[in-house]
Design an enzyme around this catalytic site. Structure first.
Site, mmCIF file in Angstrom:
data_model
loop_
_atom_site.group_PDB
_atom_site.id
_atom_site.type_symbol
_atom_site.label_atom_id
_atom_site.label_comp_id
_atom_site.label_asym_id
_atom_site.label_seq_id
_atom_site.Cartn_x
_atom_site.Cartn_y
_atom_site.Cartn_z
ATOM 1 N N HIS A 370 0.799 -1.238 0.000
ATOM 2 C CA HIS A 370 0.000 0.000 0.000
ATOM 3 C C HIS A 370 0.826 1.278 0.000
ATOM 4 C CE1 HIS A 370 -3.981 -1.850 0.850
ATOM 5 N NE2 HIS A 370 -3.241 -2.776 1.459
ATOM 6 N N LYS A 561 -8.055 14.108 4.548
ATOM 7 C CA LYS A 561 -7.196 12.917 4.509
ATOM 8 C C LYS A 561 -6.146 13.102 5.579
ATOM 9 C CE LYS A 561 -6.337 13.941 0.099
ATOM 10 N NZ LYS A 561 -6.448 12.720 -0.635
ATOM 11 N N ARG A 562 -5.366 12.051 5.871
ATOM 12 C CA ARG A 562 -4.265 12.210 6.797
ATOM 13 C C ARG A 562 -3.391 13.387 6.361
ATOM 14 N NH1 ARG A 562 -3.237 8.563 11.162
ATOM 15 N NH2 ARG A 562 -1.227 9.580 10.986
ATOM 16 N N LYS A 567 0.977 14.484 0.578
ATOM 17 C CA LYS A 567 -0.407 14.757 0.155
ATOM 18 C C LYS A 567 -0.613 16.244 -0.157
ATOM 19 C CE LYS A 567 -2.236 10.850 2.862
ATOM 20 N NZ LYS A 567 -2.957 9.977 1.903
ATOM 21 N N THR A 669 -8.560 6.630 -1.946
ATOM 22 C CA THR A 669 -9.922 6.095 -2.052
ATOM 23 C C THR A 669 -10.928 7.206 -1.778
ATOM 24 O OG1 THR A 669 -9.620 5.299 0.217
ATOM 25 C CG2 THR A 669 -9.494 3.664 -1.536
ATOM 26 N N LYS A 673 -14.696 8.378 -3.494
ATOM 27 C CA LYS A 673 -15.917 8.708 -2.738
ATOM 28 C C LYS A 673 -16.471 10.061 -3.167
ATOM 29 C CE LYS A 673 -13.855 6.032 0.949
ATOM 30 N NZ LYS A 673 -12.870 6.122 2.049
HETATM 31 C C1 26V Z 1 2.888 4.940 6.561
HETATM 32 C C2 26V Z 1 3.957 5.704 6.948
HETATM 33 C C3 26V Z 1 4.803 5.219 8.026
HETATM 34 C C4 26V Z 1 6.112 5.925 8.175
HETATM 35 C C5 26V Z 1 6.081 7.381 7.848
HETATM 36 C C6 26V Z 1 5.331 7.765 6.644
HETATM 37 C C7 26V Z 1 4.184 6.901 6.309
HETATM 38 C C8 26V Z 1 3.336 7.306 5.317
HETATM 39 C C9 26V Z 1 2.271 6.538 4.944
HETATM 40 C C10 26V Z 1 2.043 5.349 5.561
HETATM 41 C C11 26V Z 1 0.859 4.566 5.153
HETATM 42 C C12 26V Z 1 1.164 3.243 4.643
HETATM 43 C C13 26V Z 1 0.019 2.418 4.221
HETATM 44 C C14 26V Z 1 -1.211 3.142 3.772
HETATM 45 O O1 26V Z 1 -2.027 3.547 4.552
HETATM 46 N N1 26V Z 1 -1.399 3.273 2.469
HETATM 47 C C15 26V Z 1 -2.593 3.817 1.856
HETATM 48 O O2 26V Z 1 -3.393 2.717 1.449
HETATM 49 C C16 26V Z 1 -4.588 3.111 0.801
HETATM 50 C C17 26V Z 1 -5.373 1.859 0.500
HETATM 51 O O3 26V Z 1 -4.712 1.096 -0.447
HETATM 52 C C18 26V Z 1 -4.279 3.923 -0.438
HETATM 53 O O4 26V Z 1 -5.483 4.346 -1.021
HETATM 54 C C19 26V Z 1 -3.406 5.129 -0.096
HETATM 55 O O5 26V Z 1 -3.027 5.786 -1.272
HETATM 56 C C20 26V Z 1 -2.192 4.678 0.681
HETATM 57 O O6 26V Z 1 -1.449 5.796 1.151
#
Ligand code: 26V
Length: 821
Positions: A370, A561-562, A567, A669, A673
Site C-alpha cells: 500500500h 485525509k491524513r 499529500k 480512495t 468517494k
Molecule cells: C505509513 C507511513 C509510516 C512511516 C512514515 C510515513 C508513512 C506514510 C504513509 C504510511 C501509510 C502506509 C500504508 C497506507 O495507509 N497506504 C494507503 O493505502 C490506501 C489503501 O490502499 C491507499 O489508497 C493510499 O493511497 C495509501 O497511502
C-alpha cells in the site's frame, strides 16, 4: 426428532418487518432487557435497544451464512489487517438488512429521531486512514459478493486518537469507543490461543522428528481471546465475521504470583499482556516504542494463524490441503510475520518437511502493498527480532538461504545485486525486511492502482520482480457504494433511483444509465438542489460545532485525509494565500465565492504535519476576519476528521482535492468517494486518479502538475526550487507572507523553517507544481460560473464511477488471487 432419530433444532423464524411490531419489540427490549421505562429512556437507551433489534436479524443471517460455509467445504478467505476503520455500524447494518425504513418509521411512532440516536454511536476507529478504511470496505464487499471470508485484526481499546484543536494546534486525546460497551461484538472465550515471545529454541527430539523440527520454549506467554463482529453484506445475503483479538494474561488472576506474595509482579504481568492491545499505532511513529508494535504484529498473526490451522484440521483433517481451503491475504506487511508463523506451525507442530512447508505456505499467502514511501517500508532490527521471536529468526534465515540460492541459480544476479533480494538488509545495522518476506512467502503480490503497481515493479520490488515476473499484479482499489453513496447521500440516491431505477443498488456499473441525464436540464436542476441541500446540512453542522458561518451558495472545496507532506495540504494552503492576496489586490474583479475546508489528523510525532495544521488554522483566522474578502473566501479546518465526518463532508463537496506529488499516493480512495457523490476532482496524475480520468473522461476532471515520470526526471536532473520560486511572482509573494509572519503575528518566525524547506529541497515539489495548480484553480472558477456545465460534468462523474465499487475490486481478488469465484 426426525425419522432418522436425529435432533431437529427449530430454525429461527424469519422476522417480519412490520414497523408496528418493530416498535413494540424495541419497547419490550428497553423495558424487559434493559429495565428502562420507555417514557424516561435516554437517547443512549434507545440506541442500544434499536441496535439489539437490528442485531437479531443480522444474527439470523450470520448463522445461516456460517452453516452454508461449513456445508460448502470450499475455500475461505482470511483477510489479515492490523487496521479496520469501520466507523458506525448501525445504519450500515440496518440498510444492508433492508430494514432502515422500517426502523425509521418505528422510531417515529415512538417519538424518537433516528438521526439523533444514530449520531450517538461511537465510530469504531481501528485504523489510521486509507489502508484501514479499505479493509472495512472490503469486509462489506466480501459479504456482498458472497465470498466466505474472515477478517482478522486487533481489538484496540483505544483506536485512532481524538483530535482537538487548541489555539490552532492539534491536541491528541484518547478515543474511548468502548465506554458504553459494544453491542456489535461477541466475546468467544472458546476461541483462545497462547501466543509466546522470547525464550529458547531446542532441536525437537524423537524418532519421528525431522531435521528442521524445533521446540520453542517461549519465555513469556499471553492469551489471545476472540471478539467477533458480524459484517452484513448488501441485502443480507451473507454475513461474515470480523474476528478481533484481545490480549490477556495467561492466568487472569495470576494465582501463582499472588499466592507467592508477588502482587506487584502479578500486576506487571497483567499490564504487560493488556498493553499489547491497548492502542493503535500511529502511521509514522518513531523507532522508539517499536518493540510493542512488533509484539502486536506477531500477537495477532499468531492467534489468527493458529485459528485458521485449527479450523482447517477440524473440517478437512489433512493440514497439507490448507492451500486448497484457505487463502490468506496480508494487508500490507503488518501481518508479514505470519509467513514465518505458518512455517513454524507446519514444521514444528505438524512435523512437515521444510521444503514442503514452504510450498504450502507460498500457495496459501498473498500480499498487498500500500505504499512505496521508503520510510514506510517495514523492517526490524535483527537483534530485536531474534530476541522476541528466536524460532522465527531461524526460519527467516532458512527461507533466505533458499531464496538467495534460487536467485543465484537463475543466473540473473551479480553477487553485488543479490543483496536487494535478501530478507536481511545488510547495509548498516542488520534488519529483517518485511516486504521481501511477504513477497517471497506469497504466490501473488499486488499494488492498489495501475500506476502504483507499475512503480512497484520498477522500484522497491524491481529485483524480486525479475526473479518472479508473474507474481506482481494490480488490483485497483474501490469503495463500498452502500456506505459511500446510498447511506451517506440519500438525497442523491433517491434522485438516481427516480431517473434510472434501482438496478445500480445491486450493480454499481448500472450508474452508467445516468450519463444521458447530464443533458437533461430539469435533472441538472434537481441534481444541483440535492448538492445544495447537502452543503446546507454540512454548514448547519459546522455552525453548531464550530460556530462557523459558511454560505452554501459558495464553491465548497474540500481536502480531507491524513496530514502528510506528500499529500500536499501545504500546496493547497499556499494557493489559498495567493488567492487571498489576489482578491485583496483586485477587489473589483468577479471572484468565485469559495469555502476551503480541510480535515485530517497528523501523526503525533510528525512535526511538519502538525505545523501545517497550525498554518491552516492561522490562515483561516486571518482570512475569515478580513472584511475585504468577505463573501469571497473562507477557510476552515474541521477538527477530528473521521469516517462519520467524511460521511457528511463528501456529499457536500463541489471540488475534491487529490493533489499528491505524482508517484507517491498509492491509490487514494477518498478521490473515488467524492466523485461518486458528484464532486469534480482537481488532481495530479497519481494513484487511482489516473484511472478515474480514464473512466470519467478528461473533460470531466481537472488534472495539473508533473507526472510521476517527470517528478523522477526533475529529481534526477537536480531540481532547484529556489529558481522555480524566483520565476513565480505569486508563489514568491505567498511564501514571503507566510515566512514573514503575516499569519502568525504572535510568533512571526513560526513558519520560517517550513518555508525554508521549500526553498532548500522541496522534496514534494510544491514549488514545481504551484503555477500549474493555481492555473487549474482558475479554470475551476471559470467552470463554476457556468453552473449548467458544472452540473453536466458532475453528473458524468457519478455515472461513470461504477467501476470503482469495491465489489469489482473484490471480484478481481476472488477470481485472480483467491480462485474462488
Ligand atoms: C505509513 C507511513 C509510516 C512511516 C512514515 C510515513 C508513512 C506514510 C504513509 C504510511 C501509510 C502506509 C500504508 C497506507 O495507509 N497506504 C494507503 O493505502 C490506501 C489503501 O490502499 C491507499 O489508497 C493510499 O493511497 C495509501 O497511502
Amino acid at each position: 426428532m426426525d425419522l432418522q432419530g436425529q435432533t431437529v433444532l427449530p430454525t429461527p423464524t424469519p422476522r417480519p418487518l412490520d414497523p408496528d411490531l418493530l416498535a413494540q419489540q424495541i419497547v419490550e427490549r428497553l423495558t424487559y432487557r434493559m429495565g428502562k421505562n420507555a417514557a424516561a429512556a435516554k437517547p443512549h437507551d434507545w440506541l442500544h435497544a434499536v441496535i439489539m433489534e437490528i442485531r437479531n436479524r443480522v444474527i439470523d443471517a450470520w448463522i445461516a451464512s456460517t452453516k452454508k460455509t461449513h456445508e460448502e467445504k470450499g475455500r475461505r478467505v482470511y483477510y489479515l489487517s492490523l487496521e479496520f476503520l469501520i466507523g458506525r455500524l448501525m445504519r450500515d447494518a440496518a440498510s444492508n438488512m433492508e430494514m432502515l425504513d422500517a426502523v425509521q418509521v418505528a422510531l417515529r411512532k415512538l417519538g424518537v429521531d433516528l438521526d439523533i440516536i444514530a449520531a450517538l454511536e461511537p465510530d469504531a476507529a481501528l485504523g489510521n486512514g486509507g489502508l484501514g478504511r479499505l479493509a472495512a470496505c472490503f469486509m462489506e464487499s466480501m459479504a456482498t459478493v458472497d465470498v466466505p471470508a474472515y477478517g482478522y485484526g486487533i481489538r484496540y481499546v483505544n483506536g485512532m486518537f481524538r483530535q482537538e484543536i487548541s489555539d490552532g494546534w492539534q491536541v491528541e486525546l484518547p478515543e474511548t469507543w468502548l465506554t458504553h460497551g459494544n453491542p456489535w461484538e461477541f466475546e468467544r472465550r472458546e476461541a483462545s490461543y497462547e501466543v509466546g515471545f522470547g525464550g529458547m529454541v531446542d532441536p525437537a527430539e524423537g524418532p519421528d522428528c525431522g531435521p528442521h523440527q524445533m521446540r520453542w520454549r517461549p519465555g513469556e506467554r499471553v492469551i489471545a481471546t476472540a471478539y467477533d463482529t458480524p459484517i452484513a453484506g448488501w441485502r443480507g445475503e451473507r454475513v461474515n465475521t470480523l474476528r478481533l483479538w484481545e490480549a490477556q494474561p495467561i492466568d487472569p488472576i495470576l494465582l501463582d504470583k499472588f499466592n507467592a506474595g508477588d502482587h506487584l509482579g502479578a500486576l506487571a504481568e497483567s499490564n504487560r499482556a493488556e498493553a499489547l492491545t491497548r492502542v493503535l499505532y500511529p502511521a509514522d511513529s518513531s523507532p522508539a516504542g517499536q518493540e510493542l508494535r512488533l509484539r502486536q504484529e506477531y500477537f495477532f498473526s499468531s492467534a489468527s494463524l493458529q485459528d485458521i490451522v485449527r479450523r482447517h484440521v477440524q473440517y478437512h483433517g489433512d493440514i497439507r490441503t490448507l492451500p486448497d481451503k484457505a487463502a490468506i491475504q496480508l494487508n500490507d506487511t503488518h501481518p508479514a510475520v505470519s509467513v514465518a508463523e505458518l512455517m513454524r506451525l507446519l514444521v514444528d507442530d505438524h512435523g512437515i518437511d521444510f521444503d514442503e512447508a514452504w510450498d504450502i505456505t507460498r500457495r496459501t499467502f498473498s500480499y498487498t502493498n500500500h505504499t512505496l514511501l521508503p520510510e514506510a517500508l517495514e523492517s526490524w532490527p535483527v537483534p530485536l527480532f531474534e530476541r522476541l521471536l528466536p524460532r522465527h529468526m531461524q526460519i527467516v534465515y532458512a527461507i533466505n538461504s533458499r531464496l538467495l540460492g534460487e536467485a543465484r541459480r537463475s543466473g540473473q544476479f551479480a553477487d553485488s545485486s543479490i543483496g536487494a533480494i535478501s530478507l536481511i538488509d545488510e547495509g548498516g545495522d542488520r534488519r529483517v525486511r518485511m516486504g521481501n518476506l511477504a513477497f517471497a512467502g506469497s504466490h501473488s503480490v499486488n499494488g492498489v492502482s495501475a500506476l502504483h503497481t507499475d512503480l512497484m515493479k520498477q522500484t522497491v520490488f524491481a529485483d524480486l520482480h525479475r526473479l518472479y515476473p508473474a507474481r506482481i499484479n494490480n488490483k485497483t482499489n474501490g469503495v463500498t457504494f452502500r456506505r459511500w453513496l446510498m447511506q451517506c447521500n440519500p438525497g442523491l440516491t433517491g434522485l438516481i433511483r427516480e431517473a434510472i431505477g434501482d438496478g445500480f443498488l445491486d450493480d454499481a456499473e448500472k450508474l452508467r444509465d445516468l450519463d444521458r441525464f447530464a443533458d437533461d436540464s430539469a435533472f441538472r436542476e434537481k441534481f444541483l438542489a440535492v448538492k445544495r441541500a447537502n452543503k446546507a446540512a454540512l454548514s448547519a453542522l459546522l455552525r453548531d460545532r464550530l460556530n462557523a458561518r459558511l454560505d452554501p451558495a459558495a464553491l465548497f472545496d474540500i481536502q480531507i485525509k491524513r496530514i502528510h507532506e506528500y499529500k500536499r495540504q501545504l500546496l493547497n494552503i499556499v494557493e489559498a494565500v495567493s488567492l487571498y492576496d489576489q482578491i485583496r489586490s483586485h477587489p473589483e474583479k468577479e471572484w468565485v465565492p469559495r469555502v476551503k475546508l480541510f480535515g485530517g489528523k497528523a501523526a503525533p510525532s510528525y512535526h511538519n504535519a502538525k505545523l501545517i495544521i497550525k498554518l491552516a488554522n492561522d490562515v483561516a483566522r486571518t482570512v475569515n476576519h478580513d472584511p475585504s474578502v468577505q463573501g469571497m473566501l473562507k477557510v476552515q479546518f474541521v477538527p477530528n476528521y473521521n469516517v462519520s465526518m467524511a460521511e457528511v463532508m463528501i456529499p457536500a463537496a463541489d471540488l475534491s482535492e487529490q493533489i499528491s506529488t505524482a508517484g507517491m499516493e498509492a491509490s487514494g480512495t477518498g478521490n473515488m468517494k467524492f466523485a461518486v457523490n458528484g464532486a469534480l476532482t482537481i488532481g495530479t496524475l497519481d494513484g487511482a486518479n489516473v484511472e478515474m480520468r480514464d473512466h470519467v473522461g478528461e473533460e470531466n476532471i481537472v488534472i495539473f502538475g508533473l507526472t510521476a515520470q517527470e517528478v523522477a526526471d526533475r529529481r534526477a536532473q537536480g531540481y532547484s526550487p529556489r529558481d522555480v520560486i524566483g520565476e513565480s511572482r505569486e508563489l514568491a509573494q505567498a511564501l514571503e507572507a507566510i515566512a514573514g509572519g503575516v499569519f502568525s503575528p504572535d510568533d512571526p518566525d513560526r513558519y520560517k523553517g517550513l518555508v525554508q524547506g521549500l526553498y532548500d529541497h522541496d522534496w514534494f515539489m510544491v514549488a514545481a507544481d504551484f503555477d500549474s495548480y493555481s492555473a487549474a484553480q482558475r479554470q475551476v472558477d471559470a467552470l463554476w460560473l457556468d453552473q449548467q456545465l458544472w452540473a453536466k460534468k458532475a453528473i458524468h462523474n457519478v455515472a461513470r464511477m461504477g467501476w470503482f465499487s469495491s465489489d469489482r475490486t473484490i471480484r478481481e481478488y476472488a477470481t485472480d488471487i483467491w480462485k474462488i469465484l
